[in-house]
Every structure is written in structure tokens, then in C-alpha cells.
Design a protein around this motif. Structure first.
Motif, PDB file in Angstrom:
ATOM      1  N   PRO A 367     -48.213 -37.853 -17.451  1.00  0.00           N
ATOM      2  CA  PRO A 367     -48.606 -38.326 -18.790  1.00  0.00           C
ATOM      3  C   PRO A 367     -49.473 -37.320 -19.528  1.00  0.00           C
ATOM      4  O   PRO A 367     -49.475 -37.296 -20.755  1.00  0.00           O
ATOM      5  N   SER A 368     -50.172 -36.468 -18.746  1.00  0.00           N
ATOM      6  CA  SER A 368     -51.029 -35.486 -19.420  1.00  0.00           C
ATOM      7  C   SER A 368     -50.219 -34.481 -20.227  1.00  0.00           C
ATOM      8  O   SER A 368     -50.750 -33.822 -21.134  1.00  0.00           O
ATOM      9  N   SER A 369     -48.908 -34.379 -19.895  1.00  0.00           N
ATOM     10  CA  SER A 369     -48.051 -33.450 -20.641  1.00  0.00           C
ATOM     11  C   SER A 369     -47.384 -34.103 -21.848  1.00  0.00           C
ATOM     12  O   SER A 369     -46.697 -33.435 -22.613  1.00  0.00           O
ATOM     13  N   PHE A 370     -47.555 -35.434 -22.013  1.00  0.00           N
ATOM     14  CA  PHE A 370     -46.909 -36.144 -23.117  1.00  0.00           C
ATOM     15  C   PHE A 370     -47.612 -35.845 -24.440  1.00  0.00           C
ATOM     16  O   PHE A 370     -48.824 -35.570 -24.475  1.00  0.00           O
ATOM     17  N   GLU A 371     -46.831 -35.970 -25.505  1.00  0.00           N
ATOM     18  CA  GLU A 371     -47.433 -35.932 -26.847  1.00  0.00           C
ATOM     19  C   GLU A 371     -48.272 -37.186 -27.050  1.00  0.00           C
ATOM     20  O   GLU A 371     -47.908 -38.270 -26.562  1.00  0.00           O
ATOM     21  N   THR A 372     -49.351 -37.083 -27.741  1.00  0.00           N
ATOM     22  CA  THR A 372     -50.220 -38.233 -28.011  1.00  0.00           C
ATOM     23  C   THR A 372     -50.211 -38.536 -29.505  1.00  0.00           C
ATOM     24  O   THR A 372     -50.378 -37.628 -30.329  1.00  0.00           O
ATOM     25  N   VAL A 373     -50.000 -39.840 -29.820  1.00  0.00           N
ATOM     26  CA  VAL A 373     -49.993 -40.266 -31.223  1.00  0.00           C
ATOM     27  C   VAL A 373     -50.952 -41.435 -31.390  1.00  0.00           C
ATOM     28  O   VAL A 373     -51.324 -42.106 -30.418  1.00  0.00           O
ATOM     29  N   GLY A 374     -51.328 -41.719 -32.617  1.00  0.00           N
ATOM     30  CA  GLY A 374     -52.181 -42.846 -32.921  1.00  0.00           C
ATOM     31  C   GLY A 374     -53.652 -42.549 -32.703  1.00  0.00           C
ATOM     32  O   GLY A 374     -54.037 -41.449 -32.291  1.00  0.00           O
ATOM     33  N   GLN A 375     -54.427 -43.579 -32.964  1.00  0.00           N
ATOM     34  CA  GLN A 375     -55.872 -43.451 -32.809  1.00  0.00           C
ATOM     35  C   GLN A 375     -56.407 -44.665 -32.067  1.00  0.00           C
ATOM     36  O   GLN A 375     -55.854 -45.762 -32.149  1.00  0.00           O
ATOM     37  N   GLY A 376     -57.463 -44.492 -31.343  1.00  0.00           N
ATOM     38  CA  GLY A 376     -58.066 -45.589 -30.614  1.00  0.00           C
ATOM     39  C   GLY A 376     -58.836 -45.068 -29.425  1.00  0.00           C
ATOM     40  O   GLY A 376     -58.710 -43.900 -29.031  1.00  0.00           O
ATOM     41  N   SER A 377     -59.610 -45.943 -28.821  1.00  0.00           N
ATOM     42  CA  SER A 377     -60.466 -45.531 -27.713  1.00  0.00           C
ATOM     43  C   SER A 377     -59.748 -45.554 -26.370  1.00  0.00           C
ATOM     44  O   SER A 377     -60.251 -45.031 -25.386  1.00  0.00           O
ATOM     45  N   LEU A 378     -58.578 -46.189 -26.299  1.00  0.00           N
ATOM     46  CA  LEU A 378     -57.832 -46.283 -25.036  1.00  0.00           C
ATOM     47  C   LEU A 378     -56.492 -45.582 -25.173  1.00  0.00           C
ATOM     48  O   LEU A 378     -55.978 -45.391 -26.285  1.00  0.00           O
ATOM     49  N   ASN A 379     -55.915 -45.242 -24.012  1.00  0.00           N
ATOM     50  CA  ASN A 379     -54.637 -44.525 -24.024  1.00  0.00           C
ATOM     51  C   ASN A 379     -53.582 -45.327 -23.262  1.00  0.00           C
ATOM     52  O   ASN A 379     -53.837 -45.837 -22.166  1.00  0.00           O
ATOM     53  N   MET A 380     -52.380 -45.424 -23.842  1.00  0.00           N
ATOM     54  CA  MET A 380     -51.244 -46.045 -23.166  1.00  0.00           C
ATOM     55  C   MET A 380     -50.200 -44.961 -22.937  1.00  0.00           C
ATOM     56  O   MET A 380     -49.727 -44.323 -23.892  1.00  0.00           O
ATOM     57  N   SER A 381     -49.812 -44.753 -21.686  1.00  0.00           N
ATOM     58  CA  SER A 381     -48.795 -43.758 -21.355  1.00  0.00           C
ATOM     59  C   SER A 381     -47.474 -44.474 -21.095  1.00  0.00           C
ATOM     60  O   SER A 381     -47.369 -45.282 -20.161  1.00  0.00           O
ATOM     61  N   PHE A 382     -46.470 -44.198 -21.926  1.00  0.00           N
ATOM     62  CA  PHE A 382     -45.142 -44.792 -21.770  1.00  0.00           C
ATOM     63  C   PHE A 382     -44.271 -43.768 -21.039  1.00  0.00           C
ATOM     64  O   PHE A 382     -43.809 -42.788 -21.646  1.00  0.00           O
ATOM     65  N   LEU A 383     -44.010 -44.017 -19.747  1.00  0.00           N
ATOM     66  CA  LEU A 383     -43.375 -43.011 -18.909  1.00  0.00           C
ATOM     67  C   LEU A 383     -41.939 -42.724 -19.329  1.00  0.00           C
ATOM     68  O   LEU A 383     -41.513 -41.579 -19.362  1.00  0.00           O
TER      69      LEU A 383
END
Length: 462
Positions: A367-383
Motif C-alpha cells: 500500500p505504501s506504493s499506492f497513489e494517495t487521494v483525498g484528505q483526512g486523518s486516516l488512511n484506507m488502502s484498497f488493495l
């Protein structure tokens, strides 16, 4: 030359007693389903793809869509049941829109089946269906669903069918089924419509009534103001009208389908003519909130059954491990074992080649290699989607995922139908469902993102 015509009396048709569906006797006669019944297997809701093979315009601005399963199997269903169908109303890449439609064909001809859709003014899906569904289109389906259907066996098959408008579709399946079967039956249909020429299937119904002495059909115009050469009945449903077409209503099984207002008055009038509540079966497709929720529950339950059965079938048909196959080949060759390093090996007998070294399983992306979108204090990784989505603790997971472009099927979006169910691999959520998920599914890590918020970072199988 004079030709004289003399009418010859035709004897009455001789039939067996009662009405019995063809599969019923087969299922009861053998411990294992016989060949004819196996052809109709399986008998439970399934998710499957079906191709449109024919479209038939009907009176009353209705369209019959004839379908066949892509996998070539027949569709086992009971007369009166319906299918839940995903229509790509907003394009192939957008979330499909689900709607339920009654099967209008008879299950005694299961290799193709049909639904009939009335074009509703302002109806998003029905308009799209009329304008876009054509032969060759493939649709995703779930079903059959529904408890509104004929019994598998009826020793005193005496029925009253009450139909109003598009409510005729499940009753059409029933009347076609009865006509296709031997057995004594007594069927009276009272069909209400708004105007002459708008009664769907009227030509076929008139034909069936003319060639099958078991079937009688009466039409009534609900709108008394209509003028013309109408020769049928006029007026809305009343107790007197029921008594006129079926003086023996008490003792018949009544199947009624139409708008909720029509069904409400039918209930009152049937009681007045002596029909017991236990003999009344009703189905409404008027689209009230209560009705929609009821159908969503049924469809959600059917989806669970389909999912569980599919999982059981996958497990039952899981292929043997590769090593077992190689062992079999080694016995057949009978001479040498595979090399210790696992490389290809040639056997002297049978020209059997061992498999090439098995490629190592593909390492899942981090998941660390995934693109990140949105804003917020938590992270959701969609595999599966390969995307990280930022979210705040009070924000609904499904809405955030959809906004990020992740496709998750969802119908009710209120925690009731269970259609958005996904697996949580790690992290905690706060879920407030309304029956759309079972305890054992939650224990297995599943949850409904439509009614859940993230409490920690999440890793999701979606």
C-alpha cells in the motif's frame, strides 16, 4: 355440387386430476434427481449473466425481453418469481442500477426466459431499457427471487388471477405455465387496464382462452369516461365484479398483482365475497418505500444464498494441488523421481514431462506504493484498486471510496441489503447496519461500507 357442412361434436379433453409441475414428480421419485430434473439444476438464487436474444413490443407501452444464460444452462424458477437485474444505465464503467422485474415466461420452457418492462413516465431505468436493451446485450442477474408463485402441486387447481396494469406480468407466467401443462385446472383472470388497446398480452390471452377450456379472461376498463366500441367490463374492481366473474371465489386460490391501492381494495372485496386470507397471494411493484425495502431484503437474502452456494461449489471443485498431479504422472512413468531442485525432468516411460518450475507467486503490491487521494486523518488502502484514500473518522467509507473512483456495488446504502459487503483485512470500523450482514460474516472480517466509518487506518479487499 352442393357442399353440406355438418358439425361434429368434439369430445371434452381428458386430463389427469390436479395440476403438477413437471419437476415435482421427478424430484419425489428418486433419491438423486433424474436426468430431466438435473437439466434444471440448480434450484436456488444464482448470480449469472444472460444475453438478450429478442425484444417484443407489447401493448400498453411494455417491452418483453427474451434472454438466455451465457453459460448455456436453463433457468430454474417458479411461475411468478422475479429477477434482480443490474442495468448499466450510466455507462459500462459506472455503477449499474439494480431493478427487479417479474419473469413473464413459463418455467416449462426454461432454455430461454423473459421479463416484461413497462415504460414508466419519468422512470430512469424503464426508459433506458426500452431505448437501449437490444439482442446481443449481456446483463448481470441475480435470482430467481420471490415467494409469490404457483405451488408445485395442486390437487384442486382453481385460481382467480387479479391483474392491474403492469401487474399482469407474473400472472402471465402463471397462465402460460398452466396452459403448457396437463392436469385439471380452472383459471379465471380479471384484468384491469386504463384504456382499450393497452392490455398487454391481450391477443395471446384471447388465444389461450379460445383453445384452452380451463382458462377464462375478463377485461375491465377502470376509467369509465373512455368512449369507443369497448365491449368488455367497465369500472374499478368491486366485490360485485368479483362475484360476477367468479361466483365461487370462496375456495379459489387468488393471485393478485398491481399497484398498492388496487391491492388494498382487492383485499377488502375478496373478504366480502368470502375468500379466506390464507388463500390470497399478493405482489406489488408500485415502488412504495415499504415495498422497495421488502424487495431489497429478499434480493439481499438471495444474494447471500448465491454467494454461499458459489463458495461451496468452488470449494468442492477446487483442483488438486500440482504436486498430486505430478505424483500421478510419476507412478505412470514408474522410473524416476523429480529432481531435487525442482527443475524439469524427463521420464523414460510415457513421454511425460514434469512441469516447469513453478513461478513464484506474484508479490502483492505494498500500500505504501499506492497513489494517495483525498484528505483526512486516516488512511484506507484498497488493495485490488491499488489506491490509498484519506478519510476523517466521521466520514462514511462508501461515499469516500466512490468519490475516489473505487467501484463497490451498493443498492440501499442504508445497511439493509448487504450488496456493498467487502472484507476488512486490518483496522477497525464503526458499523451501524440494519440487518444487511450476519454475525458470522462480521466475524470473518466483512463489513458494510455504506453504514460504516473508519476508526483507524484500514486495509480493504476492494
Amino acid at each position: 355440387m352442393t357442399v353440406s357442412t355438418t358439425l361434429t361434436a368434439i369430445p371434452d379433453v381428458q386430463r389427469i386430476r390436479g395440476l403438477e409441475m413437471p419437476w415435482n414428480r421427478v424430484f419425489q421419485s428418486t433419491p438423486e434427481p433424474a436426468g430431466a430434473a438435473r437439466a434444471l439444476w440448480p434450484w436456488y438464487p444464482q448470480e449469472f449473466l444472460a444475453e438478450c436474444v429478442e425484444t417484443v413490443p407489447e401493448a400498453g407501452d411494455m417491452l418483453t425481453i427474451v434472454l438466455r444464460r451465457i453459460d448455456g444452462a436453463p433457468l430454474a424458477f417458479r411461475s411468478g418469481q422475479y429477477l434482480n437485474i443490474a442495468f448499466p444505465v450510466d455507462g459500462p464503467d459506472a455503477e449499474p442500477v439494480n431493478r427487479s422485474y417479474s419473469i413473464s415466461s413459463a418455467p416449462t420452457q426454461p432454455w430461454t426466459f423473459a421479463i416484461t418492462v413497462k415504460r414508466e413516465e419519468g422512470g430512469r431505468v424503464s426508459q433506458w431499457v426500452h431505448e437501449n436493451v437490444r439482442p446481443g446485450m449481456v446483463l448481470d442477474m441475480l435470482g430467481p427471487v420471490g415467494a409469490f408463485h404457483l405451488p408445485d402441486m395442486d390437487r384442486r387447481a382453481r385460481y382467480l388471477f387479479l391483474a392491474a396494469g403492469a401487474g399482469v406480468t407474473p400472472l402471465m407466467s402463471m397462465i402460460r405455465t398452466i396452459h403448457s401443462l396437463p392436469g385439471r385446472a380452472d383459471v379465471v383472470m380479471l384484468y384491469h387496464g386504463a384504456e382499450p388497446g393497452a392490455f398487454a398480452f391481450s391477443r395471446e390471452l384471447e388465444h389461450l382462452a379460445s383453445v384452452d377450456s380451463r382458462i377464462k379472461v375478463y377485461y375491465s376498463l377502470g376509467d369509465r369516461s373512455v368512449t369507443g366500441t369497448w365491449q368488455g367490463m367497465v369500472g374499478r374492481l368491486t366485490a360485485q365484479m368479483i362475484d360476477e366473474v367468479v361466483p365461487d371465489a370462496n375456495g379459489r386460490q387468488v393471485y393478485a398483482c398491481g399497484p398498492e391501492g388496487y391491492l388494498d381494495v382487492a383485499t377488502d372485496f375478496l373478504s366480502k365475497v368470502g375468500v379466506d386470507d390464507t388463500s390470497i397471494h399478493m405482489e406489488s411493484f408500485s415502488g412504495s418505500r415499504a415495498t422497495r425495502l421488502e424487495y431489497r431484503d429478499e434480493v439481499a437474502f438471495a444474494g447471500e444464498i448465491a454467494e454461499e452456494i458459489a463458495a461451496a461449489q468452488d470449494e468442492a471443485h477446487e483442483p488438486e494441488p500440482v504436486t498430486a498431479a505430478l505424483d500421478l504422472y510419476q507412478i505412470a512413468a514408474g522410473t524416476e523421481a523429480k529432481a531435487d531442485d525442482g527443475t524439469a525432468e524427463h521420464y523414460e516411460t510415457g513421454d511425460v514431462l514434469a512441469a516447469e518450475p513453478t513461478a513464484s507467486a506474484e508479490t502483492p503490491a505494498e500500500p505504501s506504493s499506492f497513489e494517495t487521494v483525498g484528505q483526512g486523518s486516516l488512511n484506507m488502502s484498497f488493495l485490488r484498486s491499488g489506491l490509498n484514500v484519506r478519510i476523517d473518522p466521521g466520514e462514511e467509507i462508501l461515499a469516500a471510496a466512490k468519490q475516489a473512483g473505487i467501484r463497490i456495488g451498493a443498492n440501499c446504502q442504508e445497511g439493509m441489503c448487504g450488496s456493498c459487503k467487502i472484507v476488512k483485512l486490518s483496522g477497525d470500523v464503526d458499523m451501524h447496519h440494519q440487518g444487511g450482514i450476519r454475525a458470522r460474516e462480521i466475524e470473518a472480517g466483512k463489513f458494510l461500507p455504506c453504514c460504516s466509518t473508519a476508526q483507524t487506518d484500514l486495509v480493504l479487499d476492494a
